[in-house]
Design a protein around this motif. Structure first.
Motif, PDB file in Angstrom:
ATOM      1  N   LEU A  60       0.797  -1.218   0.000  1.00 33.94           N
ATOM      2  CA  LEU A  60       0.000   0.000   0.000  1.00 33.94           C
ATOM      3  C   LEU A  60       0.835   1.277   0.000  1.00 33.94           C
ATOM      4  O   LEU A  60       0.353   2.319  -0.459  1.00 33.94           O
ATOM      5  N   ARG A  61       2.036   1.221   0.484  1.00 30.48           N
ATOM      6  CA  ARG A  61       2.846   2.435   0.536  1.00 30.48           C
ATOM      7  C   ARG A  61       3.529   2.673  -0.816  1.00 30.48           C
ATOM      8  O   ARG A  61       4.141   1.758  -1.367  1.00 30.48           O
ATOM      9  N   GLU A  62       3.435   3.870  -1.293  1.00 32.21           N
ATOM     10  CA  GLU A  62       3.928   4.162  -2.639  1.00 32.21           C
ATOM     11  C   GLU A  62       5.373   4.671  -2.646  1.00 32.21           C
ATOM     12  O   GLU A  62       6.134   4.360  -3.553  1.00 32.21           O
ATOM     13  N   ASN A  63       5.773   5.447  -1.681  1.00 31.02           N
ATOM     14  CA  ASN A  63       7.084   6.087  -1.716  1.00 31.02           C
ATOM     15  C   ASN A  63       8.155   5.255  -1.001  1.00 31.02           C
ATOM     16  O   ASN A  63       8.910   5.758  -0.168  1.00 31.02           O
ATOM     17  N   PRO A 118      12.557  -3.797  -2.945  1.00 33.49           N
ATOM     18  CA  PRO A 118      12.984  -5.174  -2.626  1.00 33.49           C
ATOM     19  C   PRO A 118      13.936  -5.224  -1.430  1.00 33.49           C
ATOM     20  O   PRO A 118      13.807  -6.101  -0.552  1.00 33.49           O
ATOM     21  N   VAL A 119      14.885  -4.286  -1.385  1.00 29.74           N
ATOM     22  CA  VAL A 119      15.829  -4.264  -0.263  1.00 29.74           C
ATOM     23  C   VAL A 119      15.106  -3.956   1.044  1.00 29.74           C
ATOM     24  O   VAL A 119      15.365  -4.580   2.081  1.00 29.74           O
ATOM     25  N   ALA A 120      14.208  -3.027   1.016  1.00 27.74           N
ATOM     26  CA  ALA A 120      13.472  -2.654   2.220  1.00 27.74           C
ATOM     27  C   ALA A 120      12.617  -3.807   2.731  1.00 27.74           C
ATOM     28  O   ALA A 120      12.538  -4.053   3.940  1.00 27.74           O
ATOM     29  N   VAL A 121      11.981  -4.547   1.814  1.00 26.48           N
ATOM     30  CA  VAL A 121      11.145  -5.676   2.228  1.00 26.48           C
ATOM     31  C   VAL A 121      11.990  -6.783   2.838  1.00 26.48           C
ATOM     32  O   VAL A 121      11.672  -7.335   3.909  1.00 26.48           O
ATOM     33  N   VAL A 122      13.101  -7.138   2.199  1.00 26.45           N
ATOM     34  CA  VAL A 122      13.969  -8.197   2.732  1.00 26.45           C
ATOM     35  C   VAL A 122      14.531  -7.783   4.091  1.00 26.45           C
ATOM     36  O   VAL A 122      14.610  -8.597   5.034  1.00 26.45           O
ATOM     37  N   PHE A 123      14.924  -6.525   4.189  1.00 29.02           N
ATOM     38  CA  PHE A 123      15.478  -6.039   5.450  1.00 29.02           C
ATOM     39  C   PHE A 123      14.433  -6.098   6.567  1.00 29.02           C
ATOM     40  O   PHE A 123      14.734  -6.507   7.706  1.00 29.02           O
ATOM     41  N   ARG A 170      17.048   9.621  -2.384  1.00 29.35           N
ATOM     42  CA  ARG A 170      16.337  10.830  -2.004  1.00 29.35           C
ATOM     43  C   ARG A 170      15.620  10.692  -0.675  1.00 29.35           C
ATOM     44  O   ARG A 170      15.457  11.659   0.057  1.00 29.35           O
ATOM     45  N   GLU A 171      15.144   9.486  -0.330  1.00 31.01           N
ATOM     46  CA  GLU A 171      14.404   9.237   0.902  1.00 31.01           C
ATOM     47  C   GLU A 171      15.117   8.133   1.696  1.00 31.01           C
ATOM     48  O   GLU A 171      15.868   7.333   1.132  1.00 31.01           O
ATOM     49  N   PRO A 172      14.863   8.065   3.027  1.00 32.48           N
ATOM     50  CA  PRO A 172      15.449   6.983   3.827  1.00 32.48           C
ATOM     51  C   PRO A 172      14.971   5.628   3.340  1.00 32.48           C
ATOM     52  O   PRO A 172      13.825   5.464   2.895  1.00 32.48           O
ATOM     53  N   VAL A 173      15.852   4.642   3.435  1.00 35.56           N
ATOM     54  CA  VAL A 173      15.537   3.283   2.996  1.00 35.56           C
ATOM     55  C   VAL A 173      15.014   2.490   4.192  1.00 35.56           C
ATOM     56  O   VAL A 173      15.612   2.519   5.267  1.00 35.56           O
TER      57      VAL A 173
END
Length: 390
Positions: free
Chosen positions: A42-45, A50-55, A94-97
């Protein structure tokens, strides 16, 4: 002083019996994975999705080992945070990971002081501080927000340390209670064995004296020895079973009290007569006072049987007054030796002091040995005698 405190912290062991996994661990994992799925969908930004999900999934899995491997889980989690921050410095997105679900890492901050050893707490705390410092360096938020965020991140660790301190304090208190209980039972065992063995010796002496002139009396004496021996073994088994490590809250047989004095003073052998007198309301005494009265009489009568020379009578008086119970045991024999108190009298003084009473023992003005005790009918929780209100 500070060096000693640090050395104590460094050598602090892990709390015993840490559970591996419980149901709420799986509930936490399910909630974390569901949060990752919803946020990733649901989050767009989301930067580097993929890295954020695995982390985030990685951080959700690590709490399963937070109690048994607190340092390893903290090192893996916050080490991953450090690596991710270094990667963002290089790539400069541009944004935090990362996903907000990664806040589950705060569970590991709680678990480190709660379940870790002192060495693990120090090393894991250094890793956490390093990760927080790196995040503060790379983040462009105001200083006040950085400080608030840092304090918020350390708050679970403070809660974990407080919970550990409270649990440890309770365990130590329970262990002290168990130690006092075992000490009391050991004293009970000594008093019981000393009384019964003394009675058996007197019966055997009487049987030996009467064996030549009255064989039937010798047989009765042997029966008395057998009865006393069986009673001693029975009471010893009960007390030893209570002394065994059966855990806190093990049920113990009620100790003997004033109601058992009639049986106690029935001295076999006929060498010394015991005159027992009970006066006042003795049926409603507190258990500690009731047991103390019995043990004082038991130890005093036993000492008279063992040490009073040419004694023919022991006078026992127990009188209950409004606020106190008075115990008096006197014999009319002669004492030999230096008259030094043994472990029995020392134990009686300790027992009387613990419940707020006093005990005096010494030779009489004319002859014999006198034991005088004054015990309160009630006591406060600290063991100090409670004075009546006027």
């Amino acid at each position: 002083m500070l060096r000693d405190d640090l050395r104590t912290l460094w050598t602090e062991p892990r709390p015993p019996d840490a559970p591996a996994r419980v149901r709420r661990d799986w509930a936490l994992l399910a909630a974390g994975l569901a949060g990752v799925a919803l946020e990733a969908t649901l989050r767009e930004n989301v930067v580097w999705r993929p890295v954020a999900v695995v982390f985030a999934v990685w951080l959700c899995l690590l709490p399963l080992w937070r109690r048994t491997r607190p340092l390893a889980t903290v090192t893996l989690a916050f080490g991953s945070v450090i690596l991710l921050q270094v990667a963002t410095l290089v790539a400069a997105p541009r944004e935090p990971v990362g996903l907000y679900t990664g806040a589950v890492v705060l569970v590991l901050v709680y678990a480190l002081p709660r379940w870790g050893s002192g060495r693990e707490i120090v090393l894991g705390g250094a890793v956490i501080v390093a990760a927080c410092a790196l995040c503060a360096f790379t983040d462009e938020t105001p200083v006040v927000e950085k400080v608030v965020g840092f304090l918020f991140g350390l708050l679970p660790g403070v809660v974990g340390a407080a919970v550990r301190f409270r649990v440890t304090a309770r365990e130590r208190q329970l262990e002290q209670v168990r130690s006092r209980e075992r000490e009391q039972l050991a004293r009970e065992l000594h008093d019981t064995v000393a009384h019964h063995v003394s009675a058996m010796v007197i019966i055997a002496q009487a049987g030996r004296v009467l064996a030549g002139s009255d064989p039937s009396a010798a047989v009765e004496a042997l029966d008395g020895v057998e009865e006393e021996g069986a009673r001693t073994l029975e009471e010893m088994r009960a007390m030893v079973a209570a002394l065994r490590d059966r855990g806190v809250g093990a049920e113990l047989a009620p100790p003997a009290g004033v109601a058992d004095l009639e049986r106690l003073v029935r001295t076999p052998g006929g060498r010394i007569r015991v005159d027992l007198g009970l006066d006042g309301e003795l049926d409603t005494l507190p258990p500690a006072v009731d047991a103390a009265v019995y043990r004082i009489v038991q130890e005093s009568v036993t000492n008279a049987l063992r040490h009073a020379v040419d004694a023919t009578e022991v006078v026992v008086r127990v009188a209950a007054e409004r606020h106190t119970v008075r115990v008096s045991v006197r014999d009319n024999g002669r004492r030999t030796g230096r008259g030094r108190d043994g472990y029995g009298l020392t134990g009686l003084r300790e027992r009387a002091t613990l419940i707020g009473g006093t005990l005096r023992a010494g030779p009489g003005t004319d002859r014999g040995w006198h034991v005088e005790a004054e015990l309160p009918r009630a006591r406060n929780e600290s063991g100090v005698r409670t004075r009546p209100r006027r």
